[in-house]
Structures are given as structure tokens and as C-alpha cells.
Motif scaffolding. Structure first.
Motif, PDB file in Angstrom:
ATOM      1  N   LYS A   1       5.019  -7.123   3.664  1.00  0.00           N
ATOM      2  CA  LYS A   1       4.043  -6.533   2.734  1.00  0.00           C
ATOM      3  C   LYS A   1       4.648  -6.400   1.334  1.00  0.00           C
ATOM      4  O   LYS A   1       3.987  -6.684   0.337  1.00  0.00           O
ATOM      5  CB  LYS A   1       3.581  -5.166   3.238  1.00  0.00           C
ATOM      6  CG  LYS A   1       2.591  -5.248   4.371  1.00  0.00           C
ATOM      7  CD  LYS A   1       2.162  -3.859   4.822  1.00  0.00           C
ATOM      8  CE  LYS A   1       1.227  -3.959   6.017  1.00  0.00           C
ATOM      9  NZ  LYS A   1       0.845  -2.644   6.540  1.00  0.00           N
TER      10      LYS A   1
ATOM     11  N   ARG B   1       2.404  -9.943  -7.711  1.00  0.00           N
ATOM     12  CA  ARG B   1       2.686  -9.331  -9.020  1.00  0.00           C
ATOM     13  C   ARG B   1       3.311 -10.315 -10.009  1.00  0.00           C
ATOM     14  O   ARG B   1       2.956 -10.318 -11.185  1.00  0.00           O
ATOM     15  CB  ARG B   1       3.603  -8.131  -8.835  1.00  0.00           C
ATOM     16  CG  ARG B   1       3.875  -7.398 -10.114  1.00  0.00           C
ATOM     17  CD  ARG B   1       4.607  -6.115  -9.872  1.00  0.00           C
ATOM     18  NE  ARG B   1       4.886  -5.467 -11.149  1.00  0.00           N
ATOM     19  CZ  ARG B   1       5.420  -4.293 -11.256  1.00  0.00           C
ATOM     20  NH1 ARG B   1       5.736  -3.614 -10.181  1.00  0.00           N
ATOM     21  NH2 ARG B   1       5.658  -3.773 -12.435  1.00  0.00           N
TER      22      ARG B   1
ATOM     23  N   GLY C   1       3.389  -8.393  -1.939  1.00  0.00           N
ATOM     24  CA  GLY C   1       3.013  -7.645  -3.141  1.00  0.00           C
ATOM     25  C   GLY C   1       3.781  -8.109  -4.370  1.00  0.00           C
ATOM     26  O   GLY C   1       3.212  -8.269  -5.454  1.00  0.00           O
TER      27      GLY C   1
END
Length: 183
Positions: free
Chosen positions: A126, A134, A130
Motif C-alpha cells: 500500500k 504520488r 501510494g
């Protein structure tokens, strides 16, 4: 310092050739193979690099090794060029720079994730996803543990540090309280 700039130049030149002929991955593997071969045979590497031995004899030894190694023509020429320019001892640094250039070409970024405790593979995935979202690149995470963080995680991507550790949050809170008391 000189070895760094020289190694970067040679790695960049090989990368340009790889981009042109579409063999960047093959050259990456071949560089890795030659470094592993030298690691397994340090005496051979020392012999090839040692200027006390006759240069032609050393070159012939290198060519014989390369002929048996199953390397591409470009890689053989590249390694012979490194030898001719007395740069064969920089092969590991060249390999490292080539890796980073190849990763950059593929849009891959290496990052370090430091946590206070062991993270589950789901949590790591995760975080990786992420971060990838980003920064817009694929992330390869190196996961480490540091109990001094108390909790949370610290992520390092190149020069960027994302510090979400409890240790840093407590430090920041303390600094805020200090400023509030003196104001």
C-alpha cells in the motif's frame, strides 16, 4: 571523485548505445555477469588491472575471458575500451551508474522505507502504491527497521525524505511547545 565522473561517463555512453540498438536490458545483465565473474575471480581482475604485467598479455587474457563469456560484441568492445583506457578497475562503478540510468529509463525509482516495527507485505505494498501514485513512477522499496523511530515510517526517495515517524512528531511537538512558552 575522478572515478565517479569517469564511471558515469562510460555508463552513459553504454546507455546511449543501448537505447540506440534496443539492448539496454541485455547490457545491464552482461555488466552484472562480468562484475559477478570478477567478484568470483579477484586474482584475474587484479592481473588484468595490474600495470606491472605486459599490457598486451593482459589484453589477451581479457579477450580470452570475454570470448568464453558469451557476451555481445558491443559489451566486448566496451570492456576492451575500458581496459585500453586503464578504466577496467571502474567496472563496478560503471555498473552501478548503468543500473541507475536503466532504471531511470524505465521510470523506476528506488526508495528506502524505514519503520519502527516489521510491516506486513500488504502494508508495504500500500505504501509502495501510494508513493508510486504520488511521484508518478514505479517504486522499488528497500524495507528496513529502526526501533528508535517509536512508530510510523520514514521514506527516502533520492534526496526527498518523507518523515512520518512518531519520534519526529514528538520532536516537532516539543519544539512547538518551546516556542509557545517563550512567545
Amino acid at each position: 571523485m575522478k572515478s565517479v565522473s569517469v564511471s558515469r561517463r562510460y555508463a552513459t555512453a553504454l546507455m546511449l548505445i543501448g537505447k540506440e540498438d534496443g539492448n539496454t536490458d541485455q547490457y545491464r545483465k552482461e555488466l552484472d555477469d562480468i562484475v559477478q565473474f570478477f567478484d568470483a575471480n579477484p586474482e584475474l581482475e587484479q592481473t588484468i588491472s595490474n600495470p606491472l604485467y605486459d599490457k598486451n598479455d593482459r589484453k589477451n587474457v581479457l579477450i580470452a575471458v570475454l570470448d568464453k563469456g558469451g557476451l555481445s560484441k558491443v559489451m566486448k568492445s566496451f570492456l576492451i575500451l575500458l581496459f585500453a583506457k586503464a578504466r577496467i578497475s571502474f567496472i563496478r562503478e560503471v555498473c552501478e551508474f548503468y543500473y541507475s540510468l536503466a532504471d531511470e529509463l524505465k521510470g523506476v525509482v528506488h526508495a528506502t522505507l524505514v519503520s519502527a516495527t516489521e510491516l506486513s507485505s500488504d502494508a508495504v505494498e500500500k505504501i509502495r502504491a501510494g508513493l508510486a501514485t504520488r511521484i508518478g513512477k514505479d517504486i522499488v522499496l528497500d524495507v528496513e527497521q529502526d526501533p528508535s523511530l517509536l512508530g510510523g515510517v520514514v521514506t527516502k526517495i533520492g534526496d526527498l525524505v518523507l518523515d512520518g515517524s512518531v519520534k519526529t512528531q514528538l520532536f516537532n511537538m516539543r519544539e512547538t511547545l518551546k516556542r509557545g512558552e517563550s512567545a
